[in-house]
Design a protein around this motif. Structure first.
Motif, short mmCIF file in Angstrom:
data_model
loop_
_atom_site.label_atom_id
_atom_site.label_comp_id
_atom_site.label_asym_id
_atom_site.label_seq_id
_atom_site.Cartn_x
_atom_site.Cartn_y
_atom_site.Cartn_z
N LYS A 45 0.77 12.42 -11.83
CA LYS A 45 2.46 11.90 -11.94
C LYS A 45 2.58 10.67 -11.12
O LYS A 45 3.28 9.64 -11.92
CB LYS A 45 3.06 13.12 -11.15
CG LYS A 45 4.72 12.85 -11.37
CD LYS A 45 5.27 13.93 -10.38
CE LYS A 45 6.82 13.54 -10.06
NZ LYS A 45 7.59 14.65 -9.40
N LEU A 46 2.04 10.39 -10.03
CA LEU A 46 2.35 9.10 -9.18
C LEU A 46 1.67 7.96 -9.99
O LEU A 46 2.25 6.82 -10.19
CB LEU A 46 1.45 9.30 -7.75
CG LEU A 46 1.58 8.09 -7.03
CD1 LEU A 46 3.00 7.69 -6.69
CD2 LEU A 46 1.00 8.25 -5.80
N ALA A 47 0.50 7.94 -10.53
CA ALA A 47 -0.32 6.90 -11.58
C ALA A 47 0.69 6.73 -12.66
O ALA A 47 0.82 5.50 -12.92
CB ALA A 47 -1.60 7.54 -11.75
N ASP A 48 1.39 7.73 -13.37
CA ASP A 48 2.35 7.45 -14.28
C ASP A 48 3.51 6.62 -14.19
O ASP A 48 3.58 5.63 -15.08
CB ASP A 48 2.40 8.72 -15.34
CG ASP A 48 1.12 9.25 -15.69
OD1 ASP A 48 0.28 8.70 -16.07
OD2 ASP A 48 1.31 10.56 -16.25
N ALA A 52 4.39 2.90 -15.37
CA ALA A 52 5.43 2.60 -16.07
C ALA A 52 6.70 1.65 -15.33
O ALA A 52 7.25 0.76 -16.03
CB ALA A 52 6.39 4.22 -16.50
N SER A 53 6.69 1.73 -14.07
CA SER A 53 7.86 1.06 -13.30
C SER A 53 7.30 -0.05 -12.75
O SER A 53 7.96 -1.13 -12.48
CB SER A 53 8.13 1.81 -12.40
OG SER A 53 9.04 2.97 -13.07
N LEU A 54 5.84 -0.32 -12.34
CA LEU A 54 5.47 -1.37 -11.63
C LEU A 54 4.36 -2.03 -12.26
O LEU A 54 3.03 -2.30 -11.66
CB LEU A 54 5.15 -0.89 -10.11
CG LEU A 54 6.23 -0.79 -9.31
CD1 LEU A 54 5.75 -0.15 -8.00
CD2 LEU A 54 6.86 -2.29 -9.01
N ALA A 55 4.18 -2.13 -13.57
CA ALA A 55 3.09 -2.57 -14.38
C ALA A 55 2.72 -3.88 -14.05
O ALA A 55 1.60 -4.22 -14.32
CB ALA A 55 3.48 -2.47 -15.89
N GLN A 56 3.73 -4.94 -13.55
CA GLN A 56 3.50 -6.33 -13.21
C GLN A 56 2.43 -6.24 -11.85
O GLN A 56 2.01 -7.49 -11.84
CB GLN A 56 4.69 -6.98 -12.81
CG GLN A 56 5.34 -6.50 -11.57
CD GLN A 56 6.41 -5.63 -11.61
OE1 GLN A 56 6.06 -4.49 -12.48
NE2 GLN A 56 7.40 -5.54 -10.90
N VAL A 57 2.18 -5.18 -11.40
CA VAL A 57 1.18 -5.20 -10.34
C VAL A 57 0.46 -4.10 -10.27
O VAL A 57 0.49 -3.07 -9.81
CB VAL A 57 2.21 -5.14 -8.69
CG1 VAL A 57 1.10 -5.34 -7.51
CG2 VAL A 57 3.21 -6.12 -8.59
N VAL A 112 0.84 -1.03 0.22
CA VAL A 112 -0.05 0.08 0.15
C VAL A 112 1.04 1.20 0.16
O VAL A 112 1.83 1.05 0.65
CB VAL A 112 -0.81 0.00 1.20
CG1 VAL A 112 -1.95 1.49 1.48
CG2 VAL A 112 -1.82 -1.22 1.40
N ILE A 113 0.56 2.14 -0.83
CA ILE A 113 1.50 3.59 -0.71
C ILE A 113 0.66 4.50 -0.12
O ILE A 113 -0.54 4.96 -0.36
CB ILE A 113 1.59 3.76 -2.30
CG1 ILE A 113 2.87 2.73 -2.92
CG2 ILE A 113 2.25 5.20 -2.46
CD1 ILE A 113 2.94 3.13 -4.57
#
Length: 453
Positions: A317-320, A324-329, A299-300
């Motif tokens: 910005k956070l969603a993007d 981009a960086s944690l697309a696997q989750v 949880v962030i």
């Protein structure tokens, strides 16, 4: 009523070493550097047939009212106030110092029962200091060596005199309470230094349980606190702030980072706290990936949200960056709040519990395969060397995180892209958003291979 024992004394007399000894395992960071312990830490302890809660505290020091050392001392004072008895440690090899005398006088004024413990009494090196300890006016000193485990029988006798009598009914009630409580949810709070982790935990608890302040890196140990949120037992774990590995050069910080990593590995849910004004920097992403790779639910938490001017832009910005960086989750839950004012903090724990439930999800094999059949028919696996990879069936082999075994021909040839296709379909169909999913490929049994070989 629980029997609580607080270990107090000036810095570097061996409090954390004795704490680890009585707790039966290494929990507190121990080093020759004075002042390693800052927050108070608690653990269940046992000495002979005596069960109690042991409390490690910061070294007693004189300091200006607003200084970090002064705030550390206030935490120690709270520990003594809540304890049944205080173990006052001195270093017998160094002898009784003016600071020892000062705090012995303070302990007498509290009216709290005190057991005077002369540590580092192995061999003959501590004999002079042991003799000096009688002059402190706190009764006969108990000679021990916390490092070598010597003198614990004498310490048991001294503590036994202050322990409340235990009735059979109390033992049965304690057993029933333990059975009802069950295993607590392990909730680790992590993040970069000075993002507000300890302030957040204090806000959740409704008290100043942890040391906080403007200085970065106050927390060094991983501090576990037992708590209940509504009907759910929680073990809250505050951790040291984690900087980039290249910036970690001091021994104490290196050990603190090791404690944080260990806390993540044993956690059920991890809250990654971000600074709302500097969200998801490179180090934040590295921490998030570490949590996902360990298979923990993530949880962030975005702290200091009240100070963010462009909230809409910050959310995008956070969603993007997550995409981009944690697309696997996909679907990692995000909660924005201000730990200092309490605004939005009430949303955090319901989100944690929802994510924890998803992380514990178990899907029946029948339901999995009824979903799998049309998915594979619409988009079959690719060919490998002219032969189609055939998926026979699928089953969930474990939860925490959800882990699935796919039985197929040529399992070693299944491309990662197809596994991602199946993973995304699983998330959408069974509501597995925001938690890691693991896929394990298994092939058919070869009748010509001897299992004993």
């Amino acid at each position: 009523m629980s029997f609580r024992v607080a270990i107090v004394g000036r810095p570097n007399v061996g409090k954390s070493t004795l704490f680890n000894r009585l707790a039966g395992r290494k929990m507190a960071i121990v080093d020759d550097t004075p002042g390693v312990t800052r927050d108070r830490r608690e653990a269940a302890a046992r000495l002979g047939d005596l069960d109690f809660t042991i409390i490690d505290t910061a070294g007693l020091e004189e300091a200006a009212p607003k200084a970090l050392e002064s705030r550390m001392r206030r935490q120690t004072e709270k520990a003594v106030a809540e304890a049944s008895v205080a173990l006052f440690l001195i270093d017998a090899r160094a002898g009784v110092t003016p600071l020892d005398r000062h705090f012995a006088s303070w302990l007498r004024r509290t009216g709290k029962p005190v057991v005077l413990v002369a540590n580092k009494c192995e061999g003959r090196a501590g004999q002079d200091g042991l003799a000096e300890a009688f002059a402190l006016g706190l009764g006969d000193p108990v000679p021990v060596s916390a490092e070598h485990g010597e003198g614990l029988s004498d310490l048991f006798d001294a503590l036994r005199r202050h322990a409340p009598p235990v009735e059979a009914d109390d033992i049965e009630a304690a057993d029933e309470d333990a059975a009802d409580a069950g295993k607590p949810l392990q909730l680790a709070i992590i993040g970069r230094p000075n993002v507000g982790k300890s302030t957040l935990i204090n806000r959740l608890l409704g008290e100043e349980r942890l040391l906080t302040g403007p200085e970065a890196g106050i927390t060094r140990d991983a501090i576990a606190i037992d708590w209940r949120f509504k009907d759910t037992p929680i073990r809250l774990i505050d951790t040291a702030g984690m900087r980039r590995k290249a910036n970690v050069v001091e021994k104490i910080e290196y050990m603190s980072v090791g404690e944080t990593l260990r806390s993540v590995r044993f956690a059920d849910v991890v809250v990654l706290v971000l600074d709302g004004e500097a969200m998801l920097e490179k180090q934040d992403l590295a921490l998030a990936r570490m949590v996902v790779e360990e298979g923990r639910a993530l949880v962030i938490g975005v702290n200091k949200w009240d100070a963010v001017q462009d909230k809409k832009g910050a959310v995008k910005k956070l969603a993007d960056r997550l995409e981009a960086s944690l697309a696997q989750v996909r679907g990692i839950p995000v909660v924005a709040f201000s730990a200092a004012t309490g605004q939005g903090v009430e949303k955090l724990m319901p989100t944690v519990l929802d994510t924890w439930k998803v992380w514990n999800t178990r899907i029946p094999t029948g339901a999995l395969n009824r979903w799998l059949e049309p998915i594979v028919a619409d988009h079959p696996p690719p060919l490998n060397k002219g032969r189609r990879i055939k998926i026979r069936y699928m089953t969930q082999v474990k939860a925490r995180p959800p882990t699935f075994a796919i039985f197929a021909s040529q399992p070693e040839a299944m491309p990662e892209s197809y596994l991602r296709y199946l993973t995304n379909g699983l998330r959408q169909r069974f509501g597995l958003e925001g938690v890691p999913i693991r896929m394990v490929m298994r092939g058919p049994k070869n009748p010509y291979v001897d299992d004993k070989d």
